[in-house]
Design a protein around this motif. Structure first.
Motif, mmCIF file in Angstrom:
data_model
loop_
_atom_site.group_PDB
_atom_site.id
_atom_site.type_symbol
_atom_site.label_atom_id
_atom_site.label_comp_id
_atom_site.label_asym_id
_atom_site.label_seq_id
_atom_site.Cartn_x
_atom_site.Cartn_y
_atom_site.Cartn_z
ATOM 1 N N LEU A 63 -45.802 14.507 0.125
ATOM 2 C CA LEU A 63 -44.637 13.987 0.848
ATOM 3 C C LEU A 63 -44.002 12.817 0.099
ATOM 4 N N CYS A 66 -42.068 13.945 -2.925
ATOM 5 C CA CYS A 66 -40.821 14.591 -2.515
ATOM 6 C C CYS A 66 -39.780 13.565 -2.092
ATOM 7 N N VAL A 67 -40.185 12.574 -1.315
ATOM 8 C CA VAL A 67 -39.248 11.534 -0.863
ATOM 9 C C VAL A 67 -38.646 10.802 -2.055
ATOM 10 N N ARG A 69 -38.003 12.266 -4.693
ATOM 11 C CA ARG A 69 -37.280 13.323 -5.366
ATOM 12 C C ARG A 69 -37.916 13.694 -6.703
ATOM 13 N N CYS A 109 -39.583 18.597 3.577
ATOM 14 C CA CYS A 109 -38.944 17.756 2.563
ATOM 15 C C CYS A 109 -38.664 18.559 1.300
ATOM 16 N N ARG A 112 -35.775 20.962 2.097
ATOM 17 C CA ARG A 112 -34.492 20.276 2.269
ATOM 18 C C ARG A 112 -33.978 19.726 0.944
ATOM 19 N N GLY A 113 -34.869 19.204 0.128
ATOM 20 C CA GLY A 113 -34.457 18.612 -1.140
ATOM 21 C C GLY A 113 -34.185 19.619 -2.231
ATOM 22 N N ALA A 160 -37.330 16.081 11.736
ATOM 23 C CA ALA A 160 -37.030 16.555 10.386
ATOM 24 C C ALA A 160 -36.551 17.998 10.375
ATOM 25 N N TYR A 202 -39.609 10.230 8.040
ATOM 26 C CA TYR A 202 -39.748 9.741 6.670
ATOM 27 C C TYR A 202 -38.831 10.489 5.704
ATOM 28 N N LEU A 203 -38.393 11.680 6.082
ATOM 29 C CA LEU A 203 -37.500 12.426 5.204
ATOM 30 C C LEU A 203 -36.150 11.733 5.053
ATOM 31 N N ALA A 206 -35.389 9.520 1.977
ATOM 32 C CA ALA A 206 -35.110 10.144 0.687
ATOM 33 C C ALA A 206 -33.633 10.075 0.353
#
Length: 363
Positions: A63, A66-67, A69, A109, A112-113, A160, A202-203, A206
């Motif tokens: 996670l 990912c946050v 990126r 995450c 979505r990213g 999220a 938390y997402l 990002a």
């Protein structure tokens, strides 16, 4: 040295949320270390079939990357997907809600990213929906998903995945959370609950746009807790299962203490009163002191041993997935997150006549 996957992941999540300075070099170094610890952590699976720390920490690591990126190797992601598909997130006597929610947040995450291909993204989306569906089905009559501490993690998943407006279960959980805000007394637990209270996960950090805000944080001097008159007597019991300990009950004594004393105070008073030679040790962590040794017996993560805290007859004082230990070291810095406390040894206030059990257990 054991991997510090969870500790690094939480630090990186907090760092991103606080809008770090433009110079990215310190963050790059930490991200590199987190990638390294993720691989070291998984090395344990070759021998034990699970990460050296826990799936909770491993999910936090994915996670956090990912946050920030950062792309994650497909093999790393599929390790979590496989564990989720085969129900490997739980541990004996505890809830898997924390771990499932964090893993599903990592899945959401990554999707979505757009950090994965379309095929893997579809698998991650389906896995996150499956976790969310199970949480709805398992929601307790008190409104919690798992317990009060794992509920914010689960609610972040609903936020999220844009399901908080359509799921009545989310509204029930929010009502239960608002009635129990006093349970979130440490920075670590507050960090889980505060985003939910603002309708965020938390997402969201990002894609957060940082704006410099000067002098907005003012330190407060906390008021001391009011003194409580009188005394209480707590029965303290230490248990160790056979065959490790032929004499299963190693300690069983009443401990007088001032009213309002914490469990840590009770342990200190037990160590000071003779002639029973009670000993214990703790380790300071971001979540407060955690119990690592009692009567010379250590919590040993390599053997999956930790000190379980119980109120007799069998009510656990521990929550979800947060146990750290040193060599989780044992399981909270050293250390490593493995099995969480609903109240730490410095927070829990025993009642008069209550029996508290410290039990060496396997997770």
């Amino acid at each position: 040295k054991w991997p510090e996957t969870g500790r690094l992941a939480l630090y990186l999540l907090g760092l991103r949320a606080t809008c770090p300075p433009p110079d990215p070099s310190p963050q790059r170094s930490l991200v590199t270390w987190l990638k390294y610890h993720l691989e070291e952590d998984w090395a344990g699976s070759r021998r034990h079939g699970h990460p050296l720390t826990s799936y909770y920490q491993y999910s936090l690591g994915v996670l956090a990357l990912c946050v920030h990126r950062k792309r994650v190797r497909e093999e790393v992601i599929r390790r979590l997907l496989t564990a989720e598909h085969h129900g490997r997130f739980g541990h004996p006597g505890g809830s898997a809600t924390d771990t499932e929610a964090v893993a599903a947040l990592a899945f959401a995450c990554l999707e979505r990213g757009q950090l994965v291909g379309s095929r893997l993204a579809a698998e991650l989306r389906a896995a996150a929906r499956g976790v969310r569906r199970r949480m709805v089905e398992a929601q307790g009559p008190d409104g919690f998903f798992g317990n009060v501490y794992s509920t914010p993690w689960a609610m972040q998943l609903f936020i999220a995945t844009n399901a908080c407006q359509t799921q009545p279960a989310y509204g029930r959980a929010m009502a239960a959370l608002l009635e129990n805000l006093d349970a979130f007394a440490t920075a670590a637990t507050m960090a889980q609950a505060l985003p939910v209270l603002h309708g965020r996960s938390y997402l969201d950090i990002a894609s957060m746009r940082c704006q410099e805000e000067l002098d907005t944080l003012t330190p407060l001097s906390p008021e001391p807790l009011p003194a409580m008159p009188g005394n209480v007597t707590v029965r303290l019991v230490v248990e160790c299962p056979e065959p490790r300990c032929p004499q299963r009950r190693l300690y069983d004594q009443p401990v007088p203490a001032p009213a309002g004393a914490s469990l840590l105070d009770v342990l200190s008073l037990a160590a000071a009163q003779g002639p029973h030679n009670f000993t214990f040790d703790t380790r300071d962590t971001p979540q407060g002191p955690f119990l690592t040794e009692v009567l010379g017996l250590e919590a040993r993560p390599q053997k999956r041993l930790y000190w379980q805290l119980l109120s007799a007859p069998n009510t656990s004082l521990q929550r979800g997935e947060w146990w750290l230990g040193g060599p989780r070291q044992p399981p909270r810095l050293l250390l490593h997150l493995a099995i969480p406390l609903s109240a730490g040894v410095a927070d829990y206030r025993p009642r008069d006549g209550e029996t508290l059990i410290l039990r060496l257990s396997e997770w």
